[in-house]
Write an enzyme that holds these catalytic residues in place. Sequence first.
Site, short mmCIF file in Angstrom:
data_model
loop_
_atom_site.label_atom_id
_atom_site.label_comp_id
_atom_site.label_asym_id
_atom_site.label_seq_id
_atom_site.Cartn_x
_atom_site.Cartn_y
_atom_site.Cartn_z
CD GLU B 60 -1.61 -2.44 1.50
OE1 GLU B 60 -0.51 -2.58 2.08
OE2 GLU B 60 -2.35 -3.41 1.22
CG HIS B 129 -10.32 -6.97 6.39
ND1 HIS B 129 -9.52 -7.51 7.36
CD2 HIS B 129 -9.72 -7.26 5.20
CE1 HIS B 129 -8.48 -8.12 6.80
NE2 HIS B 129 -8.57 -7.97 5.48
#
Lengths: 328, 327
Positions: B60, B129
């Site tokens: 990321e 998440h």
Amino acid sequence: MNAPKIAEDAGRARESLRTMWRIRRFEEAVEELYGRGLMHGTMHLSIGQEAVPTAVCQTLRRDDYITSTHRGHGHCIAKGADPESMMAELLAKETGYCRGRGGSMHIADTATGNLGANGIVAGGVPIAAGAALSASMRGTDQVAVCFHGDGALGEGAWHEAVVLAAMWRLPVVFLCEDNHYGMSMSSRRAFGLADLSDRARGYGIPGVSVDGNDLQAVHDAAAEAVGRARAGEGPSLVVATTYRWRGHSKSDKNLYRTREEIEEWRAQDPIVRFERAVLEAGTLTATDLEQIGQEVRSELRTAVQRAHAAPDARPDDLLESVYAEVDA
Amino acid sequence: MSEMTYAEAVRSALAIAMEQDERVFLMGEDVGTYGGAFGVTGDLIHRMGAQRIRDTTISELGIVGMGVGAAMTGMRPVVEIQFSDFSAQAMDQIANQAAKIHFMLGGAVSVPLVIRAPGGSGTGAAAQHSQSLEAWFTHVPGLKVVMPATADDAKGLLLAAIDDPNPVVVLEHKLLYRTSGPVREGAERTPLGVAAVPRRGTDLTIVATGVQVSRSLEAAEQLAQEGIEATVVDPRTLKPLDEETIAAEAIATGRVLLVQEAVRTLGFMSEVAALLSEGEAFVHLKAPIRRLTGLDVPIPYAPQLERAVVPQVEDIVAAAQTLVREW
């Protein structure tokens, strides 16, 4: 190498000395201004490391990119930034590169492809890889050189960017200036490698280490890596081993190294070494060298004076400066 | 107008942006052949090619950082963070680099980068998440933040975000991806910084973001059956915020209910409450401003627990009833 040595070419030798002295004198001036209480904040000096940016930027075109670090004055100057605008920035002036918003750690000069110094260790590494991606997607043959210190080798950002750059064979050179310490952490102790360029093998890219105080050696290694990048052959790691004479920043008491060690490296002054090579080659005379030194001194003196006289940075449009204006 | 899902609307915006501007490309994890973890990119790789729909490593920080570098040098990257929670991995490049470069470098450079990231709970994916992290991004000067609540805005806001010369974080909601709605044809933009008022009433004003917009509209239907008429305001863009519309709609009813999925403390609606409290709206209020938010806990796994920690339609109905009846 069949190409003539830099020290044997009067024009290139002169230019190299000018750049190295410009970096040295700029930083000495900064140090002096700070010491006299005329400069605010902090700064990170690269005195003793001048051969690295000087030699590397000689292998680049004006439209090639660099990213730089918190210790970035040398990179800026070598890529062609104007010392007066840099000094104005450090003196908190409206005419500074960042209008007083960035200071020493955030100077960029887009006109010369300098995408900016960075206050975050390894912050510029993915940015350089992104600039290389952009160059390749736009179909240019521009190259990006990512200057970073040995400390950056411990950051996740370095790893992530090198992995992606290697996967996409991007035109980027990771140029590690190993100045022996990430603040106080010895790079020898930190990475457990006699040769930091061994790192490259794990990423599937070429790596080489050179004497970072030898202008010619740095130039040759950088030229090869830049050439490979420009030819579409992907990224490389070049480790230039050098030494930071001054402390990490103004708070450094040098508790992690000895006086003797510093003195040993001062004896390896990259500027003195190059001057010696030039004299030995008979390219320039001692008088020429004296003259170059004087010219740079006087140029820097003028830059400091003019920067001092410039208007102070103004707070009136700070809120309007956060976002780029949306085209109507 | 044509009917499409929120995910299809995002895909449509990406395709249009890429057709209109060769500088636009997409980078992210599994956005290519896989078609995106939520199927958002779908077949785009076959239409646009692997050069412009770029599968990355799981990285990321690298993805966002390379987006920053590409944006600074003439491209218009759109990067996808597979789950907005993973933005924590990329935060240096988001908050210290992308957000600050324009200001910090004295305006010499801008960073026209779009960061798309699905957020929100309701999928049983638990605490790493499922978060709603809009306050993180809204708290950083230099970022723009949008939260599309409808398919049409998913397309229109994304197109506007790609046009914008600044870094824009687009927080999509996972539960909305499969919902459908009418979407304007072509390349119609939804301007950043303009709130929507999908429903008007007289008794209270509900300000809601993301998935809470449709929940608030459903709650408003139920409330209407018992004679309570609610206005629903969807800010759409959190930064820059359309403070005028929110204040005007608050003044119009005099009662304000602020609904967010994110945790309570220092959430986005705390800022809306503060703005209303210090502005002209304050003297027009008949009731204290009420926040209805997620609990200050990580999102739990078990469905009954997950449901219990974020506002549901019945919670909005109950909060609205209390607000109107007691004040």
